[in-house]
Design an enzyme around this catalytic site. Structure first.
Site, mmCIF file in Angstrom:
data_model
loop_
_atom_site.group_PDB
_atom_site.id
_atom_site.type_symbol
_atom_site.label_atom_id
_atom_site.label_comp_id
_atom_site.label_asym_id
_atom_site.label_seq_id
_atom_site.Cartn_x
_atom_site.Cartn_y
_atom_site.Cartn_z
ATOM 1 N N ARG A 100 2.243 6.064 -2.947
ATOM 2 C CA ARG A 100 3.283 7.020 -3.328
ATOM 3 C C ARG A 100 3.484 7.019 -4.836
ATOM 4 O O ARG A 100 3.643 8.086 -5.456
ATOM 5 C CB ARG A 100 4.597 6.682 -2.610
ATOM 6 N N GLU A 139 3.840 0.166 12.684
ATOM 7 C CA GLU A 139 2.715 -0.588 12.137
ATOM 8 C C GLU A 139 2.807 -2.089 12.433
ATOM 9 O O GLU A 139 1.811 -2.804 12.357
ATOM 10 C CB GLU A 139 2.629 -0.375 10.624
ATOM 11 N N GLN A 196 4.131 10.898 7.895
ATOM 12 C CA GLN A 196 3.443 11.205 6.637
ATOM 13 C C GLN A 196 3.373 12.699 6.382
ATOM 14 O O GLN A 196 3.230 13.120 5.234
ATOM 15 C CB GLN A 196 2.036 10.599 6.637
ATOM 16 N N LYS A 206 0.837 -1.196 0.000
ATOM 17 C CA LYS A 206 0.000 0.000 0.000
ATOM 18 C C LYS A 206 0.871 1.244 0.000
ATOM 19 O O LYS A 206 0.614 2.205 -0.738
ATOM 20 C CB LYS A 206 -0.911 0.012 1.225
ATOM 21 N N GLY A 217 -4.578 7.257 6.000
ATOM 22 C CA GLY A 217 -3.637 8.315 6.331
ATOM 23 C C GLY A 217 -2.914 8.846 5.114
ATOM 24 O O GLY A 217 -2.677 10.050 4.995
#
Length: 449
Positions: A35, A334, A188, A30, A112
């Site tokens: 990106r 994460e 982020q 992901k 996010g």
């Protein structure tokens, strides 16, 4: 005798009947997919994304970019290689940049990457772009991006909330320049500014001025991918100033990029090998990567497994024993839910450090893990920046997920060794790992049967 009906939102987590022995093909990353979508959309020429992740988060990103005028065409190869997919690598997305424009509405869901990466893109559009999302998205920090964009010349209407919902009034360009931000609540914030910076008139100089910066591998991923499409980036990792990133204005190249497997999503399957004393192979595990999930090789080896990178992929083998660990997870936050789940089944206590920022993720992950593991009979306490886990004999019960995909996989990991665990809303795994229940049960099909 009438059986008690199973609540439709509860998924009985399968118990492993023996050592797993499986090859599990994990979908694309992901983090890389989203990106790559942004960079391809800002390029000066069309590009390809091969083996992209099709999940809620990545489809929300694609739809957000389409809303601003970007063309994203999806192809799927069959047994014969179709035109437009010359290497036969499976599904591919053709990204065709266009003049960005509003008015538009972007649904960020609870992603996010979408809520943070898209506002700088919207600032480059001609016209207003409204951002909205799931109720939880209103609670997640966005002030770092909003405040920085204002300093760089953008006009944003958020009624002073520093959070969603909001409208970015794009002027077709953005001045850019120097900005200071506190990205201690999310890396982020930095990546969001860097990704669009080559299109800013002056590029950007981002200075992080807050506390410890979490999830540094994700910033390294952003820098690496920018350089792959021709951007010039100065960063701390290559001799630049600490906590300072500079991106020069430039045109970006359209690339033909094959997306790596999502190594963080390999975590539950590797955990299954560790817990059952079995073996799991993950094909296409990269030899070099900026993905934080690559640290699973080290962490799970310390907890009792062993791994080998072969031509077939990463082969991970459990020893039949699970050891506790004292580990700083600040760069790989994460991974915390899955590590906590394994630690709850270990033969000694564990301390997970450096992850205070997880209180601001899809849910407050530290509070959620503590509550859910303890309600199954565990002994978990929150610390200032993490968790302390003392293994105890666990029992069945409902494992609530709070619409958080990594909570759902954490509960499934515990369910391998504990009968009667029921996962609330396992469908939330579709955020980054489509069809997880099928993948899980197929992995277990050869476990001792």
């Amino acid at each position: 005798m009438t059986e008690t009906p199973v609540h439709p939102a509860l998924w009985p987590a399968p118990v492993a009947t023996g050592a797993v022995d499986a090859t599990v093909t994990v979908p694309g990353s992901k983090s890389v997919t989203n990106r790559a979508l942004v960079l391809a959309s800002l390029a000066a020429e069309p590009g390809w994304l091969r083996r992209p992740l099709r999940s809620r988060d990545s489809l929300l990103m694609a739809e957000a970019l389409r809303a601003l005028g970007v063309g994203i065409e999806e192809t799927v190869s069959s047994s014969s290689t179709p035109a437009g997919d010359p290497d036969g690598s499976g599904e591919a997305w053709r990204v065709i940049p266009a003049g960005l424009h509003g008015p538009a509405t972007v649904d960020v869901g609870n992603a996010g990457t979408v809520m943070r990466f898209m506002p700088p893109v919207a600032a480059l559009a001609d016209g207003p772009v409204r951002f909205d999302g799931d109720p939880r998205s209103y609670e997640r920090p966005l002030n770092g991006v909003i405040d920085a964009l204002r300093v760089l010349g953008a006009r944003i209407d958020d009624d002073g909330r520093g959070a969603l919902p909001m409208t970015v009034h794009g002027g077709g360009a953005l001045d850019g320049g120097r900005v200071e931000i506190d990205a201690s609540s999310s890396s982020q914030f930095v990546s969001a500014l860097l990704l669009s910076a080559p299109r800013f008139n002056q590029g950007v100089e981002v200075r992080h001025v807050g506390g410890s910066l979490p999830s540094m591998p994700h910033i390294r991923m952003t820098v690496d991918m920018l350089r792959q499409v021709g951007a010039q980036v100065d960063e701390p990792e290559t001799g630049g100033e600490p906590n300072v990133w500079r991106v020069s204005p430039s045109a970006l190249l359209g690339r033909d990029l094959t997306i790596e497997p999502d190594l963080s999503n390999a975590q539950p399957f590797l955990a299954a090998a560790l817990i059952t004393g079995g073996k799991v192979t993950i094909p296409d595990w990269p030899e070099r990567t900026t993905q934080p999930g690559d640290q699973l090789r080290r962490i799970f080896t310390e907890m009792g497994g062993s791994c080998e990178l072969t031509d077939r992929g990463l082969v991970f083998t459990g020893s039949g024993s699970i050891h506790g660990i004292d580990v700083d997870l600040s760069e790989v936050g994460e991974l915390t839910p899955g590590i906590a789940a394994v630690a709850a089944l270990a033969d000694s206590p564990s301390t997970l450090r450096g992850v205070a920022h997880l209180r601001l993720h899809e849910t407050d992950r530290l509070a959620a893990l503590t509550k859910e593991i303890n309600e199954l009979g565990g002994d978990v306490t929150e610390t200032e920046d993490g968790l302390h886990i003392r293994p105890r004999r666990l029992h069945g019960g409902i494992f609530h997920t709070y619409d958080d995909h990594r909570m759902a996989t954490a509960g499934s990991i515990i369910g391998l060794a504990v009968e009667g665990v029921q996962i609330e809303n396992v469908a939330t795994t579709a955020k980054t790992l489509p069809d997880f229940p099928r993948m899980w049960t197929e992995m277990l099909a050869g476990a001792g049967n």
